[in-house]
Motif scaffolding. Structure first.
Motif, PDB file in Angstrom:
ATOM      1  N   ILE A   2       0.839  -1.205   0.000  1.00  0.00           N
ATOM      2  CA  ILE A   2       0.000   0.000   0.000  1.00  0.00           C
ATOM      3  C   ILE A   2       0.871   1.252   0.000  1.00  0.00           C
ATOM      4  CG2 ILE A   2      -1.667   1.344   1.338  1.00  0.00           C
ATOM      5  CD1 ILE A   2      -2.856  -1.351   2.277  1.00  0.00           C
TER       6      ILE A   2
ATOM      7  N   TYR B   7      -1.562  -1.599  -5.687  1.00  0.00           N
ATOM      8  CA  TYR B   7      -2.838  -1.735  -4.977  1.00  0.00           C
ATOM      9  C   TYR B   7      -3.514  -3.067  -5.303  1.00  0.00           C
ATOM     10  CZ  TYR B   7      -2.569   3.256  -3.752  1.00  0.00           C
ATOM     11  OH  TYR B   7      -2.201   4.481  -3.257  1.00  0.00           O
TER      12      TYR B   7
ATOM     13  N   ALA C 237      -1.739  -5.655  -3.312  1.00  0.00           N
ATOM     14  CA  ALA C 237      -2.119  -5.541  -1.902  1.00  0.00           C
ATOM     15  C   ALA C 237      -3.526  -6.100  -1.691  1.00  0.00           C
ATOM     16  CB  ALA C 237      -2.060  -4.085  -1.450  1.00  0.00           C
ATOM     17  N   ARG C 238      -4.396  -5.833  -2.621  1.00  0.00           N
ATOM     18  CA  ARG C 238      -5.774  -6.329  -2.533  1.00  0.00           C
ATOM     19  C   ARG C 238      -5.809  -7.851  -2.604  1.00  0.00           C
ATOM     20  NH1 ARG C 238     -10.512  -5.767  -6.759  1.00  0.00           N
ATOM     21  NH2 ARG C 238     -12.272  -5.719  -5.328  1.00  0.00           N
TER      22      ARG C 238
ATOM     23  N   SER D 292      -4.318  -9.287   0.607  1.00  0.00           N
ATOM     24  CA  SER D 292      -5.249  -9.117   1.727  1.00  0.00           C
ATOM     25  C   SER D 292      -6.348 -10.166   1.684  1.00  0.00           C
ATOM     26  CB  SER D 292      -5.906  -7.727   1.686  1.00  0.00           C
ATOM     27  OG  SER D 292      -4.972  -6.732   1.878  1.00  0.00           O
TER      28      SER D 292
ATOM     29  N   THR E  34      -7.180  -0.550   0.942  1.00  0.00           N
ATOM     30  CA  THR E  34      -6.684  -0.729  -0.425  1.00  0.00           C
ATOM     31  C   THR E  34      -7.787  -0.442  -1.430  1.00  0.00           C
ATOM     32  OG1 THR E  34      -5.125  -2.399   0.346  1.00  0.00           O
ATOM     33  CG2 THR E  34      -5.577  -2.351  -2.009  1.00  0.00           C
TER      34      THR E  34
ATOM     35  N   ARG F 155      -8.367   3.246  -1.822  1.00  0.00           N
ATOM     36  CA  ARG F 155      -7.312   3.858  -2.629  1.00  0.00           C
ATOM     37  C   ARG F 155      -7.489   3.522  -4.115  1.00  0.00           C
ATOM     38  NH1 ARG F 155      -4.852   3.356   2.407  1.00  0.00           N
ATOM     39  NH2 ARG F 155      -3.194   4.839   2.877  1.00  0.00           N
TER      40      ARG F 155
END
Length: 177
Positions: free
Chosen positions: A53, A72, A75-76, A79, A118, A121
């Protein structure tokens, strides 16, 4: 062909001989070197997602929106994977050892918050690129995951209002009275 088989057999034998010694030393004193996935900023954990992030934020600040989207997205994905694994482990140990589900639930909540952050963003990035229709499902996911009672859910719902996807403002618990 024969030499390849011999080399494979030799490697397998060496691995079998070394693995009990490695397992024994790992069980005696688990060092930081053996906990590769727990290291901060790398590996497969919450701090690695936070690092992705931050890299995305830095890319946005530098104007590199393509790199930001990539960071992103990574990160998504991470996650979501962490969240699923923590939930699976929590369920597997439920009723057997209460400490493990508690730890997994805590880690899962951390992963969930990072997923929401995330997504917010990413939605902002899509809006900045003039693609609000792509931001809508990401924002709806934030509201679904976090509920409108949490700050992330409220922010996502407010963005949906700003985009014109919904019209009724959320007023919290006072709206029900």
């Amino acid at each position: 062909m024969r030499s390849r088989l011999f080399c494979s057999a030799l490697a397998l034998t060496a691995g079998l001989i070394a693995s009990p010694a490695m397992a024994q030393s790992a069980s005696e004193s688990p060092s930081a070197a053996t906990k590769v996935l727990a290291s901060s900023g790398s590996g497969f954990n919450v701090s690695a997602v936070e690092s992705l992030i931050e890299r995305g934020d830095a890319a946005v600040a530098a104007g590199n929106l393509a790199q930001a989207k990539k960071d992103y997205d990574n990160a998504r994905t991470a996650s979501k994977q962490l969240l699923a694994f923590y939930r699976d482990l929590s369920g597997a140990f439920r009723g057997l050892d209460a400490r493990i589900p508690r730890e997994m639930d805590t880690k899962g909540r951390e992963a969930l918050v990072l997923l929401a952050q995330t997504n917010l963003r990413l939605a902002a990035l899509f809006r900045r690129q003039g693609q609000p229709e792509i931001a809508v499902p990401v924002l709806v996911e934030v509201v679904r995951l976090m509920t409108p009672a949490k700050p992330e859910g409220q922010k996502a719902y407010q963005s949906l209002i700003e985009l014109g996807f919904v019209e009724t403002p959320y007023r919290g618990a006072s709206a029900l009275e």
